[in-house]
Scaffold this motif. Sequence first.
Motif, PDB file in Angstrom:
ATOM      1  N   ASN A  73       0.857  -1.180   0.000  1.00  0.00           N
ATOM      2  CA  ASN A  73       0.000   0.000   0.000  1.00  0.00           C
ATOM      3  C   ASN A  73       0.899   1.237   0.000  1.00  0.00           C
ATOM      4  O   ASN A  73       1.671   1.446   0.949  1.00  0.00           O
ATOM      5  CB  ASN A  73      -0.914   0.021   1.219  1.00  0.00           C
ATOM      6  CG  ASN A  73      -2.072  -0.954   1.088  1.00  0.00           C
ATOM      7  OD1 ASN A  73      -2.663  -1.073   0.023  1.00  0.00           O
ATOM      8  ND2 ASN A  73      -2.391  -1.664   2.155  1.00  0.00           N
ATOM      9  N   ALA A  74       0.804   2.037  -1.049  1.00  0.00           N
ATOM     10  CA  ALA A  74       1.635   3.238  -1.200  1.00  0.00           C
ATOM     11  C   ALA A  74       0.723   4.430  -1.449  1.00  0.00           C
ATOM     12  O   ALA A  74       0.347   4.706  -2.598  1.00  0.00           O
ATOM     13  CB  ALA A  74       2.628   3.069  -2.341  1.00  0.00           C
ATOM     14  N   THR A  79      -3.519   8.667   4.583  1.00  0.00           N
ATOM     15  CA  THR A  79      -2.802   7.630   5.331  1.00  0.00           C
ATOM     16  C   THR A  79      -3.626   6.350   5.425  1.00  0.00           C
ATOM     17  O   THR A  79      -4.849   6.348   5.276  1.00  0.00           O
ATOM     18  CB  THR A  79      -2.487   8.089   6.775  1.00  0.00           C
ATOM     19  OG1 THR A  79      -3.719   8.376   7.461  1.00  0.00           O
ATOM     20  CG2 THR A  79      -1.593   9.313   6.777  1.00  0.00           C
ATOM     21  N   ALA A  92       1.054   3.762   6.621  1.00  0.00           N
ATOM     22  CA  ALA A  92       1.419   4.032   5.232  1.00  0.00           C
ATOM     23  C   ALA A  92       1.090   5.484   4.914  1.00  0.00           C
ATOM     24  O   ALA A  92      -0.018   5.949   5.174  1.00  0.00           O
ATOM     25  CB  ALA A  92       0.647   3.105   4.296  1.00  0.00           C
ATOM     26  N   THR A  93       2.074   6.197   4.356  1.00  0.00           N
ATOM     27  CA  THR A  93       1.914   7.605   4.011  1.00  0.00           C
ATOM     28  C   THR A  93       2.453   7.842   2.610  1.00  0.00           C
ATOM     29  O   THR A  93       2.976   6.924   1.967  1.00  0.00           O
ATOM     30  CB  THR A  93       2.673   8.496   5.006  1.00  0.00           C
ATOM     31  OG1 THR A  93       4.094   8.335   4.784  1.00  0.00           O
ATOM     32  CG2 THR A  93       2.344   8.136   6.451  1.00  0.00           C
ATOM     33  N   GLU A  96       6.147   6.873   2.949  1.00  0.00           N
ATOM     34  CA  GLU A  96       6.572   5.520   3.299  1.00  0.00           C
ATOM     35  C   GLU A  96       5.441   4.525   3.054  1.00  0.00           C
ATOM     36  O   GLU A  96       4.369   4.624   3.672  1.00  0.00           O
ATOM     37  CB  GLU A  96       7.013   5.461   4.760  1.00  0.00           C
ATOM     38  CG  GLU A  96       7.654   4.137   5.153  1.00  0.00           C
ATOM     39  CD  GLU A  96       8.239   4.170   6.550  1.00  0.00           C
ATOM     40  OE1 GLU A  96       9.482   4.182   6.683  1.00  0.00           O
ATOM     41  OE2 GLU A  96       7.459   4.197   7.527  1.00  0.00           O
ATOM     42  N   ALA A  97       5.676   3.581   2.157  1.00  0.00           N
ATOM     43  CA  ALA A  97       4.695   2.538   1.873  1.00  0.00           C
ATOM     44  C   ALA A  97       4.805   1.425   2.908  1.00  0.00           C
ATOM     45  O   ALA A  97       5.816   1.293   3.600  1.00  0.00           O
ATOM     46  CB  ALA A  97       4.923   1.974   0.468  1.00  0.00           C
ATOM     47  N   VAL A  98       3.761   0.619   2.998  1.00  0.00           N
ATOM     48  CA  VAL A  98       3.741  -0.540   3.887  1.00  0.00           C
ATOM     49  C   VAL A  98       3.684  -1.801   3.026  1.00  0.00           C
ATOM     50  O   VAL A  98       2.895  -1.889   2.080  1.00  0.00           O
ATOM     51  CB  VAL A  98       2.540  -0.483   4.849  1.00  0.00           C
ATOM     52  CG1 VAL A  98       2.282  -1.848   5.477  1.00  0.00           C
ATOM     53  CG2 VAL A  98       2.791   0.553   5.939  1.00  0.00           C
ATOM     54  N   ALA A 117      -4.528   5.577  -2.841  1.00  0.00           N
ATOM     55  CA  ALA A 117      -3.360   4.714  -2.687  1.00  0.00           C
ATOM     56  C   ALA A 117      -3.135   3.823  -3.895  1.00  0.00           C
ATOM     57  O   ALA A 117      -4.089   3.329  -4.520  1.00  0.00           O
ATOM     58  CB  ALA A 117      -3.512   3.843  -1.446  1.00  0.00           C
ATOM     59  N   SER A 119      -2.254   0.300  -4.636  1.00  0.00           N
ATOM     60  CA  SER A 119      -2.415  -0.931  -3.869  1.00  0.00           C
ATOM     61  C   SER A 119      -2.099  -2.110  -4.772  1.00  0.00           C
ATOM     62  O   SER A 119      -2.805  -2.350  -5.756  1.00  0.00           O
ATOM     63  CB  SER A 119      -3.852  -1.021  -3.336  1.00  0.00           C
ATOM     64  OG  SER A 119      -4.006  -2.088  -2.437  1.00  0.00           O
ATOM     65  N   ARG A 148       8.416  -1.772   5.709  1.00  0.00           N
ATOM     66  CA  ARG A 148       8.414  -0.357   5.318  1.00  0.00           C
ATOM     67  C   ARG A 148       9.271  -0.136   4.076  1.00  0.00           C
ATOM     68  O   ARG A 148      10.308  -0.764   3.903  1.00  0.00           O
ATOM     69  CB  ARG A 148       8.917   0.515   6.467  1.00  0.00           C
ATOM     70  CG  ARG A 148       7.997   0.485   7.689  1.00  0.00           C
ATOM     71  CD  ARG A 148       8.564   1.294   8.851  1.00  0.00           C
ATOM     72  NE  ARG A 148       7.637   1.356   9.964  1.00  0.00           N
ATOM     73  CZ  ARG A 148       7.520   0.415  10.890  1.00  0.00           C
ATOM     74  NH1 ARG A 148       8.285  -0.666  10.827  1.00  0.00           N
ATOM     75  NH2 ARG A 148       6.640   0.538  11.874  1.00  0.00           N
TER      76      ARG A 148
END
Length: 320
Positions: A73-74, A79, A92-93, A96-98, A117, A119, A148
Amino acid sequence: MGGSSFRTRDVDEAREEIDARYYANFMDVIERGERPFAARFDTVGLGPLMIGDLSCGADVRMRFGELGAFHINAPMSGTMELRQGGGDRLLATSREAVLLDPAGDTSLDRWSGDCRALSVKIDAAALRQRLEQLLGRAPERGLSLGPRLDITRGPGLGWVSFARQVAAGALAGDGFATHELVARPLQEALLNGLLLAAEHPWRDELAHPRGPVRPAPVKRAMDAVRARPEHPHTSSELAALARVSVRRLQESFREHVGMSPMAYVREVRLERVHEELRAGDPDGLSVGDVAWRWGFTHPGRFAAQYRARFGEPPSRTLRG
């Protein structure tokens, strides 16, 4: 599965679309305030990847079981607050992706209404197989990605930008990204880029390969084995696929791989058995069935080879 531009103000319809394109889920709106729920899901399937440009308009939360796939998720804005497998909160922001692993129940505790996002769902087996192909060997342990990813610079930014560009082209209907001559290289480039961008034990080795690159005939034979390790390969068949003589292939394998072609087949099969046993349910899985599925027809010989490779009998691996 091709591209889809989906719009709805109905939460149940949005949940069903996420189910069809990504994973089974539970979704509800956290607060019904000034922001009305208005889902916009633009998605495109590219072989082992599902890439989406997603937003909901209102703050929502979602619950999933185990994803069974790698997932990124980017956010481009807003967020996402996520948890996986009882771990710490992941935020996630747009900086910084998760990254999520296939295993572990997953929750999206808050998907902010202003969040749009990128995704991306990535087939776990395809990413692991791509890692094997790039390394030229089976990794000694399972693939797990760091949670991250910096998307403000470097490989992280490059990968996210590339994924968006590929998806946008496919959704625009130009057909280039899905053409048979282009689709496979694009998919491999996305998998390669992710393996170079994400944190995992083999990233440095991929970024800075050591030693000479294996010649094309060896790589062709290795790719064929990794694509179908359960197939009853023979030296002559692999030599034909590699487009060299049997003797030349054997010499090249010993020089560049350190073993014969058939020993390499056995190593890949053992790794696939090991991976399936580690992930399997001891109550519902048989060592014999797994071994047979991956091409081992002699139980005693298989057990000895497995113990020599992994230092324990296969039954112990299955029991965890």
